[in-house]
Design an enzyme around this catalytic site. Sequence first.
Site, PDB file in Angstrom:
ATOM      1  N   LYS A 119       0.828  -1.210   0.000  1.00  0.00           N
ATOM      2  CA  LYS A 119       0.000   0.000   0.000  1.00  0.00           C
ATOM      3  C   LYS A 119       0.869   1.269   0.000  1.00  0.00           C
ATOM      4  CE  LYS A 119      -4.040  -2.332   1.059  1.00  0.00           C
ATOM      5  NZ  LYS A 119      -3.629  -3.719   1.026  1.00  0.00           N
TER       6      LYS A 119
HETATM    7  C1  LIG Z   1      -4.241  -4.875   0.470  1.00  0.00           C
HETATM    8  C2  LIG Z   1      -3.436  -6.117   0.418  1.00  0.00           C
HETATM    9  C3  LIG Z   1      -3.674  -7.135  -0.540  1.00  0.00           C
HETATM   10  C4  LIG Z   1      -4.833  -7.079  -1.515  1.00  0.00           C
HETATM   11  O1  LIG Z   1      -4.633  -6.103  -2.501  1.00  0.00           O
HETATM   12  P1  LIG Z   1      -5.855  -5.662  -3.469  1.00  0.00           P
HETATM   13  O2  LIG Z   1      -5.346  -4.497  -4.221  1.00  0.00           O
HETATM   14  O3  LIG Z   1      -6.980  -5.308  -2.533  1.00  0.00           O
HETATM   15  O4  LIG Z   1      -6.182  -6.830  -4.318  1.00  0.00           O
HETATM   16  C5  LIG Z   1      -2.815  -8.229  -0.578  1.00  0.00           C
HETATM   17  N1  LIG Z   1      -1.805  -8.353   0.300  1.00  0.00           N
HETATM   18  C6  LIG Z   1      -1.544  -7.413   1.245  1.00  0.00           C
HETATM   19  C7  LIG Z   1      -0.418  -7.633   2.191  1.00  0.00           C
HETATM   20  C8  LIG Z   1      -2.340  -6.260   1.339  1.00  0.00           C
HETATM   21  O5  LIG Z   1      -2.079  -5.337   2.286  1.00  0.00           O
END
Ligand SMILES: *Cc1c(COP(=O)(O)O)cnc(C)c1O
Length: 472
Positions: free
Chosen positions: A112
């Site tokens: 993120k």
């Molecule tokens: C948010 C997240 C995901 C999922 O990502 P999306 O964009 O919602 O598909 C997968 N792994 C981790 C560690 C995350 O923080």
Amino acid sequence: MRYVSTRGSAPDLSFEQVLLAGLARDGGLYMPETWPKFSKAEIRAMHGLPYSDVAQQVMRPYVAGAISDGDFKAMIDAAYQSFGHPAVVPLKQLDANLFLAELFHGPTLAFKDCALQLVGRLFDHVLAKRGQRVTIVGATSGDTGSAAIEACRDREAIEVFIFHPKGRVSDVQRRQMTTVHSPNIHNIALEGTFDDCQDMVKALFADEALRDRYNLSAVNSINWARIMAQIVYYFTTALSLGAPDRKLAFAVPTGNFGNVFAAYAAHRMGLPIEKLIIGSNANDILARFMDTGRMEMAPVTATLSPSMDIQISSNFERLLFEHYKRDGKAVAKAMETFRRERAVDFGKARWQAMRKLFEGHRLGDNGTKEVISAIHKMTGELIDPHTAIGIEAAGRALLEGGLAPETAIIAMATAHPAKFPAAVEAATGIYPALPPRLADLLSRPETCANLPNDIARVKTFLDERLAARQAA
Ligand SMILES: *Cc1c(COP(=O)(O)O)cnc(C)c1O
């Protein structure tokens, strides 16, 4: 660049407007009016460039007309200097044709940060230019809250209120939020569950007077700017392995379909990609859809990969928009059916067209631990549970033979193993250490307000905090 809603009845917006609006007024998601395209020669010319230079080239068409080249480059440079690896997103080779893209070198150890470190700066820049301020409110079960807090700390034009369910996030996750002591950051431990936190945020948005008074805003994953920033690492990792002149596929552990949609966008922009391989945990709505052609909601199950414990993958609507030939009214109708009947079918031709590029695989908690253990035995690497699901999906894609054997698969490592230490320890016997810059996290002082699940008390808290900030 102009942006259009996937449901076809909200007004077209500029980049600045899309950044601040998030969701479209007709309930849809914003999409660029056209896909910028790079030729193979243009992609080859990016070989060897630093991450931030590729980032600028890939994203420039999306911000054209809103942000000058000089300002944009300065924001990109600052955003990715906060990463703990000079390559920003380094690649590790796990097997002859299997590579790991480490997306977790940002300040909060999950992918993120790759988007939010830039999005926080974009918000600040656009708000300063317009002479506006916003109050971001969000609910978190872990990763998004800390990434948003790190991205917005100390920013002049932004106040941030993040609600987490008291006692229900891990120590590492809570401390990544509560040890940030910037005056514009307000952490709230709410007495309740994650759903109570989310309902509280919705209730705040539903109070129009409050929403207007404090200019409430959100940074959740339906914001186009987050997708835009994620397109970049599909280009940089593919370039490292010889794109556009090598067969490549990506394996992406998926929840809200945001990260894998960014890969799709890279493909539409001219990056050759053989397959996009989706990894799901027990919440496998996407994997089932790819197998059967029918999208059917099921109750959410708690798993070892909590950031993927999602039933409705909001960003999937962006892919639908493309497969409905950008007919927003038809997308709105399909989404309406899905909400009403909790199941929907988009037609065999569309499903088969999607399956040309996408495939999905599901892995439960036991399988996830087995993969973490197997990768550790084979390579010495510790991986987190989300990453393990992507790697397993990559392995199954190879076994099932839909890919040419020389295809290189890049699996997305979405979180650092130290973010989910219990699962990693259960699988390998090793407790993963935090990176040195976070090594003292567990001894840093915390600030956090405890509030009951009571809307009146929460509103009073917002009023008091924001009045104090104005007085300061
Ligand atoms: C948010 C997240 C995901 C999922 O990502 P999306 O964009 O919602 O598909 C997968 N792994 C981790 C560690 C995350 O923080």
